[in-house]
Design a protein around this motif. Structure first.
Motif, PDB file in Angstrom:
ATOM      1  N   LYS A   1      44.471 -19.709  -7.205  1.00  0.00           N
ATOM      2  CA  LYS A   1      44.395 -19.633  -5.747  1.00  0.00           C
ATOM      3  C   LYS A   1      45.030 -18.320  -5.311  1.00  0.00           C
ATOM      4  CE  LYS A   1      43.956 -24.408  -4.214  1.00  0.00           C
ATOM      5  NZ  LYS A   1      44.413 -25.410  -3.227  1.00  0.00           N
ATOM      6  N   LEU A   2      44.550 -17.789  -4.197  1.00  0.00           N
ATOM      7  CA  LEU A   2      45.023 -16.484  -3.760  1.00  0.00           C
ATOM      8  C   LEU A   2      45.471 -16.478  -2.306  1.00  0.00           C
ATOM      9  CD1 LEU A   2      42.657 -15.164  -1.804  1.00  0.00           C
ATOM     10  CD2 LEU A   2      41.511 -14.792  -3.981  1.00  0.00           C
ATOM     11  N   ILE A   3      46.196 -15.422  -1.969  1.00  0.00           N
ATOM     12  CA  ILE A   3      46.604 -15.175  -0.585  1.00  0.00           C
ATOM     13  C   ILE A   3      45.993 -13.835  -0.197  1.00  0.00           C
ATOM     14  CG2 ILE A   3      48.519 -14.888   1.032  1.00  0.00           C
ATOM     15  CD1 ILE A   3      50.295 -16.336  -1.015  1.00  0.00           C
ATOM     16  N   PRO A   4      45.096 -13.795   0.787  1.00  0.00           N
ATOM     17  CA  PRO A   4      44.457 -12.532   1.187  1.00  0.00           C
ATOM     18  C   PRO A   4      45.315 -11.769   2.201  1.00  0.00           C
ATOM     19  CG  PRO A   4      43.492 -14.354   2.397  1.00  0.00           C
ATOM     20  CD  PRO A   4      44.511 -14.960   1.464  1.00  0.00           C
ATOM     21  N   PHE A   5      45.219 -10.437   2.149  1.00  0.00           N
ATOM     22  CA  PHE A   5      45.944  -9.579   3.086  1.00  0.00           C
ATOM     23  C   PHE A   5      45.023  -8.472   3.581  1.00  0.00           C
ATOM     24  CE2 PHE A   5      49.159 -11.256   0.177  1.00  0.00           C
ATOM     25  CZ  PHE A   5      50.117 -11.752   1.062  1.00  0.00           C
ATOM     26  N   THR A   6      45.170  -8.127   4.840  1.00  0.00           N
ATOM     27  CA  THR A   6      44.383  -7.031   5.403  1.00  0.00           C
ATOM     28  C   THR A   6      45.262  -5.975   6.074  1.00  0.00           C
ATOM     29  OG1 THR A   6      44.062  -8.290   7.452  1.00  0.00           O
ATOM     30  CG2 THR A   6      42.341  -8.461   5.779  1.00  0.00           C
ATOM     31  N   SER A   7      46.598  -6.107   5.939  1.00  0.00           N
ATOM     32  CA  SER A   7      47.504  -5.111   6.507  1.00  0.00           C
ATOM     33  C   SER A   7      48.880  -5.225   5.860  1.00  0.00           C
ATOM     34  CB  SER A   7      47.648  -5.304   8.021  1.00  0.00           C
ATOM     35  OG  SER A   7      48.390  -6.486   8.310  1.00  0.00           O
ATOM     36  N   THR A   8      49.645  -4.138   5.945  1.00  0.00           N
ATOM     37  CA  THR A   8      51.012  -4.161   5.410  1.00  0.00           C
ATOM     38  C   THR A   8      51.893  -5.097   6.236  1.00  0.00           C
ATOM     39  OG1 THR A   8      51.538  -2.204   6.744  1.00  0.00           O
ATOM     40  CG2 THR A   8      50.889  -1.836   4.447  1.00  0.00           C
ATOM     41  N   LYS A   9      51.565  -5.236   7.521  1.00  0.00           N
ATOM     42  CA  LYS A   9      52.350  -6.125   8.386  1.00  0.00           C
ATOM     43  C   LYS A   9      52.286  -7.566   7.885  1.00  0.00           C
ATOM     44  CE  LYS A   9      51.988  -3.467  12.696  1.00  0.00           C
ATOM     45  NZ  LYS A   9      51.498  -3.482  14.112  1.00  0.00           N
ATOM     46  N   GLU A  10      51.120  -7.971   7.420  1.00  0.00           N
ATOM     47  CA  GLU A  10      50.969  -9.330   6.902  1.00  0.00           C
ATOM     48  C   GLU A  10      51.812  -9.532   5.650  1.00  0.00           C
ATOM     49  OE1 GLU A  10      46.341 -10.111   8.379  1.00  0.00           O
ATOM     50  OE2 GLU A  10      46.792  -9.815   6.256  1.00  0.00           O
ATOM     51  N   VAL A  11      51.840  -8.527   4.794  1.00  0.00           N
ATOM     52  CA  VAL A  11      52.631  -8.622   3.561  1.00  0.00           C
ATOM     53  C   VAL A  11      54.114  -8.725   3.894  1.00  0.00           C
ATOM     54  CG1 VAL A  11      53.261  -7.487   1.404  1.00  0.00           C
ATOM     55  CG2 VAL A  11      50.917  -7.306   2.266  1.00  0.00           C
ATOM     56  N   ILE A  12      54.573  -7.855   4.774  1.00  0.00           N
ATOM     57  CA  ILE A  12      55.991  -7.844   5.160  1.00  0.00           C
ATOM     58  C   ILE A  12      56.391  -9.165   5.800  1.00  0.00           C
ATOM     59  CG2 ILE A  12      57.680  -6.771   6.701  1.00  0.00           C
ATOM     60  CD1 ILE A  12      56.105  -4.125   6.303  1.00  0.00           C
ATOM     61  N   ALA A  13      55.525  -9.702   6.660  1.00  0.00           N
ATOM     62  CA  ALA A  13      55.829 -10.954   7.357  1.00  0.00           C
ATOM     63  C   ALA A  13      55.959 -12.131   6.398  1.00  0.00           C
ATOM     64  CB  ALA A  13      54.748 -11.244   8.392  1.00  0.00           C
ATOM     65  N   LEU A  14      55.248 -12.071   5.279  1.00  0.00           N
ATOM     66  CA  LEU A  14      55.247 -13.185   4.325  1.00  0.00           C
ATOM     67  C   LEU A  14      56.149 -12.946   3.117  1.00  0.00           C
ATOM     68  CD1 LEU A  14      51.469 -14.223   4.193  1.00  0.00           C
ATOM     69  CD2 LEU A  14      53.340 -15.470   5.272  1.00  0.00           C
ATOM     70  N   GLU A  15      56.918 -11.876   3.120  1.00  0.00           N
ATOM     71  CA  GLU A  15      57.706 -11.518   1.931  1.00  0.00           C
ATOM     72  C   GLU A  15      58.572 -12.666   1.419  1.00  0.00           C
ATOM     73  OE1 GLU A  15      61.022  -8.287   0.338  1.00  0.00           O
ATOM     74  OE2 GLU A  15      60.036  -7.981   2.283  1.00  0.00           O
ATOM     75  N   ALA A  16      59.337 -13.286   2.279  1.00  0.00           N
ATOM     76  CA  ALA A  16      60.225 -14.370   1.853  1.00  0.00           C
ATOM     77  C   ALA A  16      59.432 -15.548   1.288  1.00  0.00           C
ATOM     78  CB  ALA A  16      61.093 -14.830   3.022  1.00  0.00           C
ATOM     79  N   ILE A  17      58.302 -15.855   1.919  1.00  0.00           N
ATOM     80  CA  ILE A  17      57.460 -16.969   1.463  1.00  0.00           C
ATOM     81  C   ILE A  17      56.822 -16.639   0.110  1.00  0.00           C
ATOM     82  CG2 ILE A  17      55.370 -18.298   1.974  1.00  0.00           C
ATOM     83  CD1 ILE A  17      56.065 -17.919   4.964  1.00  0.00           C
ATOM     84  N   LEU A  18      56.383 -15.396  -0.034  1.00  0.00           N
ATOM     85  CA  LEU A  18      55.779 -14.979  -1.307  1.00  0.00           C
ATOM     86  C   LEU A  18      56.777 -15.128  -2.452  1.00  0.00           C
ATOM     87  CD1 LEU A  18      53.805 -11.745  -0.291  1.00  0.00           C
ATOM     88  CD2 LEU A  18      52.950 -14.076  -0.519  1.00  0.00           C
ATOM     89  N   LYS A  19      57.998 -14.719  -2.214  1.00  0.00           N
ATOM     90  CA  LYS A  19      59.025 -14.843  -3.247  1.00  0.00           C
ATOM     91  C   LYS A  19      59.262 -16.307  -3.595  1.00  0.00           C
ATOM     92  CE  LYS A  19      61.572 -10.564  -2.362  1.00  0.00           C
ATOM     93  NZ  LYS A  19      62.867  -9.960  -1.963  1.00  0.00           N
ATOM     94  N   ARG A  20      59.265 -17.160  -2.586  1.00  0.00           N
ATOM     95  CA  ARG A  20      59.478 -18.592  -2.828  1.00  0.00           C
ATOM     96  C   ARG A  20      58.345 -19.160  -3.669  1.00  0.00           C
ATOM     97  NH1 ARG A  20      58.266 -22.597   0.903  1.00  0.00           N
ATOM     98  NH2 ARG A  20      58.439 -21.119   2.637  1.00  0.00           N
ATOM     99  N   TYR A  21      57.121 -18.765  -3.365  1.00  0.00           N
ATOM    100  CA  TYR A  21      55.965 -19.230  -4.127  1.00  0.00           C
ATOM    101  C   TYR A  21      56.019 -18.713  -5.574  1.00  0.00           C
ATOM    102  CZ  TYR A  21      53.305 -21.197  -0.173  1.00  0.00           C
ATOM    103  OH  TYR A  21      52.873 -21.978   0.877  1.00  0.00           O
ATOM    104  N   ILE A  22      56.421 -17.461  -5.733  1.00  0.00           N
ATOM    105  CA  ILE A  22      56.509 -16.872  -7.077  1.00  0.00           C
ATOM    106  C   ILE A  22      57.566 -17.599  -7.909  1.00  0.00           C
ATOM    107  CG2 ILE A  22      57.174 -14.810  -8.377  1.00  0.00           C
ATOM    108  CD1 ILE A  22      55.882 -13.161  -6.077  1.00  0.00           C
ATOM    109  N   TYR A  23      58.712 -17.870  -7.318  1.00  0.00           N
ATOM    110  CA  TYR A  23      59.764 -18.595  -8.035  1.00  0.00           C
ATOM    111  C   TYR A  23      59.308 -20.010  -8.400  1.00  0.00           C
ATOM    112  CZ  TYR A  23      63.092 -14.866  -6.906  1.00  0.00           C
ATOM    113  OH  TYR A  23      63.748 -13.648  -6.814  1.00  0.00           O
ATOM    114  N   GLU A  24      58.529 -20.622  -7.532  1.00  0.00           N
ATOM    115  CA  GLU A  24      57.995 -21.951  -7.831  1.00  0.00           C
ATOM    116  C   GLU A  24      57.017 -21.861  -9.005  1.00  0.00           C
ATOM    117  OE1 GLU A  24      55.243 -25.507  -5.890  1.00  0.00           O
ATOM    118  OE2 GLU A  24      55.928 -23.869  -4.610  1.00  0.00           O
ATOM    119  N   ALA A  25      56.183 -20.801  -9.023  1.00  0.00           N
ATOM    120  CA  ALA A  25      55.228 -20.612 -10.111  1.00  0.00           C
ATOM    121  C   ALA A  25      55.956 -20.383 -11.435  1.00  0.00           C
ATOM    122  CB  ALA A  25      54.305 -19.429  -9.802  1.00  0.00           C
TER     123      ALA A  25
END
Length: 214
Positions: A87-111
């Protein structure tokens, strides 16, 4: 950081800033960086965790076992209707990546925790393959073809069936089956290398084009 990924990012034409941000976030989680399947890939103790890459409409962070992540934020998407694990998370801007940084890290640690626990994606064993009528007809006429097809792994069988059934007209489905018959009889999957030049066997990486250009 892997120099192959450095080179990849130097030449990437779209989503460069977004991919660089994703790379920084992923590495900060302690994953090892490699370059596989023509994209930056990240692992933990030899186990693939995530991979990043760009498409026409978006770039993405894909989880190899995304199907068993909790996805409390509801941001994971299937890359295709037949995807079972990734499964993937799509991005179309750097703002989206920055806004989700904490969540992305949480998902990565869970993985990572999923890999450490040895948890596997459960595939429904009752999910039987549905052979198109045109393929059944060929089986009746050519028993050796049926035997060869059914000796392929379920994944390879499914790959062919998806290729056959994506055609709307019966005559096109039959044509596709006949074109693939020889490689099936040799035990090759639809995306398998048949020329022996691929650097990522059994998959084909397009190296056969070298033969065509000689």
């Amino acid at each position: 950081m892997n120099p192959k990924v450095d080179k990849y990012l130097e030449h990437v034409k779209t989503w460069k800033s977004e991919l660089e941000l994703l790379r920084t976030i992923i590495i900060s989680c302690g994953l090892s960086e490699d370059f596989k399947w023509r994209n930056p890939c990240y692992s933990f103790k030899g186990k693939n965790i995530v991979i990043i890459g760009g498409f026409k409409a978006f770039c993405s962070l894909s989880f190899f076992k995304g199907a068993i992540l909790k996805d409390t934020e509801g941001i994971l998407k299937k890359p295709g209707p037949n995807s079972r694990s990734t499964k993937l998370i799509p991005f179309t801007s750097t703002k989206e990546v920055i806004a989700l940084e904490a969540i992305l890290k949480r998902y990565i640690y869970e993985a990572i925790a999923i890999e450490e626990a040895g948890i596997q994606v459960k595939i429904d064993k009752t999910d039987e393959l549905n052979y198109p009528e045109e393929l059944k007809s060929e089986f009746l006429e050519k028993p050796e073809f049926e035997t060869a097809f059914k000796e392929l792994t379920k994944g390879r069988q499914r790959g062919y069936i998806l290729h056959f059934t994506s055609a709307k007209q019966s005559k096109t489905r039959t044509s596709r089956i006949l074109k693939c018959e020889a490689r099936i009889l040799k035990g090759f999957g639809f995306n398998d290398c048949t020329c022996g030049l691929s650097k990522r066997k059994p998959n084909c990486d397009g190296s056969h084009k070298q033969l065509q250009n000689k």
